[in-house]
Design a protein around this motif. Structure first.
Motif, PDB file in Angstrom:
ATOM      1  N   GLY A 118      -4.553  -1.397  -9.537  1.00  0.00           N
ATOM      2  CA  GLY A 118      -3.659  -0.204  -9.268  1.00  0.00           C
ATOM      3  C   GLY A 118      -4.306   0.370  -7.833  1.00  0.00           C
ATOM      4  O   GLY A 118      -4.292   1.671  -7.771  1.00  0.00           O
ATOM      5  N   GLN A 119      -4.451  -0.427  -6.839  1.00  0.00           N
ATOM      6  CA  GLN A 119      -5.086  -0.036  -5.531  1.00  0.00           C
ATOM      7  C   GLN A 119      -4.222   0.543  -4.609  1.00  0.00           C
ATOM      8  O   GLN A 119      -3.052  -0.144  -4.409  1.00  0.00           O
ATOM      9  N   ASN A 120      -4.392   1.720  -3.935  1.00  0.00           N
ATOM     10  CA  ASN A 120      -3.622   2.336  -2.868  1.00  0.00           C
ATOM     11  C   ASN A 120      -4.651   2.832  -2.072  1.00  0.00           C
ATOM     12  O   ASN A 120      -5.264   3.918  -2.559  1.00  0.00           O
ATOM     13  N   PHE A 121      -4.915   2.361  -0.770  1.00  0.00           N
ATOM     14  CA  PHE A 121      -6.209   2.608  -0.015  1.00  0.00           C
ATOM     15  C   PHE A 121      -5.424   3.915   0.898  1.00  0.00           C
ATOM     16  O   PHE A 121      -4.681   3.801   1.614  1.00  0.00           O
ATOM     17  N   HIS A 138      -6.627  -7.185   0.889  1.00  0.00           N
ATOM     18  CA  HIS A 138      -5.242  -6.525   0.390  1.00  0.00           C
ATOM     19  C   HIS A 138      -5.397  -5.750  -0.859  1.00  0.00           C
ATOM     20  O   HIS A 138      -6.229  -6.052  -1.641  1.00  0.00           O
ATOM     21  N   ALA A 139      -4.761  -4.527  -0.972  1.00  0.00           N
ATOM     22  CA  ALA A 139      -4.805  -3.940  -2.148  1.00  0.00           C
ATOM     23  C   ALA A 139      -4.249  -4.652  -3.459  1.00  0.00           C
ATOM     24  O   ALA A 139      -3.285  -5.297  -3.339  1.00  0.00           O
ATOM     25  N   SER A 140      -4.976  -4.711  -4.516  1.00  0.00           N
ATOM     26  CA  SER A 140      -4.757  -5.240  -5.820  1.00  0.00           C
ATOM     27  C   SER A 140      -3.740  -4.505  -6.628  1.00  0.00           C
ATOM     28  O   SER A 140      -4.107  -3.385  -7.014  1.00  0.00           O
ATOM     29  N   LYS A 141      -2.366  -4.948  -6.990  1.00  0.00           N
ATOM     30  CA  LYS A 141      -1.604  -4.379  -8.069  1.00  0.00           C
ATOM     31  C   LYS A 141      -2.292  -4.159  -9.169  1.00  0.00           C
ATOM     32  O   LYS A 141      -1.958  -3.449  -9.928  1.00  0.00           O
ATOM     33  N   ARG A 142      -2.813  -5.255  -9.471  1.00  0.00           N
ATOM     34  CA  ARG A 142      -3.681  -5.266 -10.743  1.00  0.00           C
ATOM     35  C   ARG A 142      -4.612  -4.248 -11.142  1.00  0.00           C
ATOM     36  O   ARG A 142      -4.465  -3.798 -12.170  1.00  0.00           O
ATOM     37  N   LEU A 189      -5.724  21.771  -5.893  1.00  0.00           N
ATOM     38  CA  LEU A 189      -5.862  22.114  -4.298  1.00  0.00           C
ATOM     39  C   LEU A 189      -4.672  21.901  -3.405  1.00  0.00           C
ATOM     40  O   LEU A 189      -4.302  22.725  -2.748  1.00  0.00           O
ATOM     41  N   PHE A 190      -4.232  20.639  -3.275  1.00  0.00           N
ATOM     42  CA  PHE A 190      -3.148  20.302  -2.548  1.00  0.00           C
ATOM     43  C   PHE A 190      -2.533  19.038  -2.945  1.00  0.00           C
ATOM     44  O   PHE A 190      -3.310  18.163  -3.550  1.00  0.00           O
ATOM     45  N   ASP A 191      -1.255  18.535  -2.329  1.00  0.00           N
ATOM     46  CA  ASP A 191      -0.546  17.487  -2.683  1.00  0.00           C
ATOM     47  C   ASP A 191      -0.780  16.385  -1.630  1.00  0.00           C
ATOM     48  O   ASP A 191      -0.993  16.885  -0.373  1.00  0.00           O
ATOM     49  N   VAL A 192      -0.607  15.278  -1.707  1.00  0.00           N
ATOM     50  CA  VAL A 192      -0.968  14.366  -0.670  1.00  0.00           C
ATOM     51  C   VAL A 192       0.340  13.127  -1.004  1.00  0.00           C
ATOM     52  O   VAL A 192       0.640  12.572  -2.184  1.00  0.00           O
ATOM     53  N   SER A 193       0.847  12.983   0.324  1.00  0.00           N
ATOM     54  CA  SER A 193       2.245  12.186  -0.008  1.00  0.00           C
ATOM     55  C   SER A 193       2.141  10.688  -0.017  1.00  0.00           C
ATOM     56  O   SER A 193       1.135  10.099   0.369  1.00  0.00           O
ATOM     57  N   PRO A 194       3.099  10.150  -0.436  1.00  0.00           N
ATOM     58  CA  PRO A 194       2.803   8.504  -0.620  1.00  0.00           C
ATOM     59  C   PRO A 194       2.495   7.819   0.788  1.00  0.00           C
ATOM     60  O   PRO A 194       1.745   7.001   0.662  1.00  0.00           O
ATOM     61  N   GLY A 195       3.026   8.306   1.815  1.00  0.00           N
ATOM     62  CA  GLY A 195       2.759   7.716   3.315  1.00  0.00           C
ATOM     63  C   GLY A 195       1.454   7.605   3.527  1.00  0.00           C
ATOM     64  O   GLY A 195       1.017   7.127   4.687  1.00  0.00           O
ATOM     65  N   SER A 196       0.439   8.645   2.880  1.00  0.00           N
ATOM     66  CA  SER A 196      -0.959   8.678   3.240  1.00  0.00           C
ATOM     67  C   SER A 196      -1.661   7.583   2.826  1.00  0.00           C
ATOM     68  O   SER A 196      -3.038   7.304   3.035  1.00  0.00           O
ATOM     69  N   PHE A 197      -1.363   6.456   2.077  1.00  0.00           N
ATOM     70  CA  PHE A 197      -1.869   5.268   1.638  1.00  0.00           C
ATOM     71  C   PHE A 197      -1.219   4.222   1.958  1.00  0.00           C
ATOM     72  O   PHE A 197      -0.107   4.258   2.630  1.00  0.00           O
ATOM     73  N   ARG A 198      -1.909   3.116   1.912  1.00  0.00           N
ATOM     74  CA  ARG A 198      -1.522   1.613   2.499  1.00  0.00           C
ATOM     75  C   ARG A 198      -1.828   0.831   1.102  1.00  0.00           C
ATOM     76  O   ARG A 198      -3.187   0.717   0.754  1.00  0.00           O
ATOM     77  N   PRO A 199      -0.990   0.095   0.298  1.00  0.00           N
ATOM     78  CA  PRO A 199       0.280   0.392   0.429  1.00  0.00           C
ATOM     79  C   PRO A 199       0.644   1.662   0.048  1.00  0.00           C
ATOM     80  O   PRO A 199      -0.013   2.169  -1.069  1.00  0.00           O
ATOM     81  N   PRO A 200       1.962   2.231   0.374  1.00  0.00           N
ATOM     82  CA  PRO A 200       2.233   3.571  -0.400  1.00  0.00           C
ATOM     83  C   PRO A 200       2.718   3.634  -1.526  1.00  0.00           C
ATOM     84  O   PRO A 200       3.450   2.599  -2.257  1.00  0.00           O
TER      85      PRO A 200
END
Length: 282
Positions: free
Chosen positions: A22-25, A16-20, A178-189
């Protein structure tokens, strides 16, 4: 099996991504491909990846680059990466904190490398400053950062977004958003958008400065309170900088010598003007 089902099954098998931390895969194939296309890894080069996470970019980088040095702090993710890529002759895992890593040492025998990274939001500015301090080891960096950070980095003189980081990056790098990446591209967003930026290191500092350490002390003091003028901020600088200012007649004399108006704010100054202020303190 459908792609969505396969992706969900893979997600369940990974840590699982760690909040501590700051992980967003990054999980969106379109965003991954756009980053790889922008970076364009070559078969004859050494590539550094910071924060490979679950290996979304790593799987392509290890195939297309001559050698990949991946720096991962999380012990659990390091095990995942070793399991997936440990058998690749051109893969090196550095299990360490990017804030303390000696990148010049880790890329040896290569003398220079290019870097790609999805930097954690909570320490992205600190890592960027670390990378700039080791710029002799890097020709170029393609970074994904919080969009707000990229806006600060690329803010020109006169913009309200301009700050210490803007001046630091501009002094040492040519920037290309270059370009933007939306929150939905990550897990968790995440709760915010991301942006990808290219930084190419300049052959020399973008100002003729006698003492770079003094320059950054002056810039830091100048942005201490953005609502105040450069004169007031310099008058309230640290004791060490105050000593230098006093030896040169005080803040107002230094600014006059540098041909910088006393009532201007730090955000309006160019790199060259900051350089003139530092050079006025002989």
């Amino acid at each position: 099996m459908k792609d969505g089902d396969r992706s969900r099954r893979l997600d369940k098998s990974l840590p699982h991504a760690s909040k501590r931390l700051g992980q967003n895969f990054l999980r969106d194939p379109r965003a991954i491909n756009r980053i790889i296309e922008a970076f364009n890894p070559q078969a004859d080069e050494t590539v550094v990846e910071i924060g490979p996470g679950t290996g979304a970019l790593t799987s392509i980088l290890v195939e297309r680059s001559g050698r990949l040095v991946a720096v991962e702090f999380d012990n659990k993710l390091a095990l995942v990466l070793l399991d997936r890529f440990g058998g690749c002759d051109n893969f090196k895992l550095v299990q360490a904190d990017a804030l303390t890593t000696n990148f010049c040492q880790e890329i040896l025998p290569a003398r220079s490398a290019r870097l790609v990274a999805n930097l954690p939001y909570n320490i992205s500015t600190a890592i960027l400053q670390r990378l700039i301090s080791q710029r002799q080891c890097f020709a170029e960096m393609v970074l994904m950062l919080q969009r707000e950070v990229v806006e600060r980095i690329t803010a020109h003189a006169g913009s309200s977004d301009r700050g210490y980081l803007s001046v630091l990056v501009e002094a040492y790098c040519e920037t290309e958003r270059l370009f933007d990446v939306s929150p939905g591209s990550f897990r968790p967003p995440p709760k915010v958008w991301s942006s990808v930026i290219r930084l190419r290191f300049r052959p020399a500092l973008e100002a003729n400065v006698k003492d770079e350490s003094l320059l950054w002390s002056v810039v830091s003091a100048g942005f201490a309170q953005k609502r105040k003028t450069i004169l007031n901020n310099l008058r309230n600088a640290s004791d060490r900088l105050q000593d230098v200012l006093k030896r040169n007649g005080g803040a107002s004399i230094v600014l006059c010598k540098a041909e910088v108006e006393l009532q201007r704010r730090a955000e309006t100054l160019t790199v060259q003007e900051w350089g003139r202020i530092a050079n006025a303190m002989e």
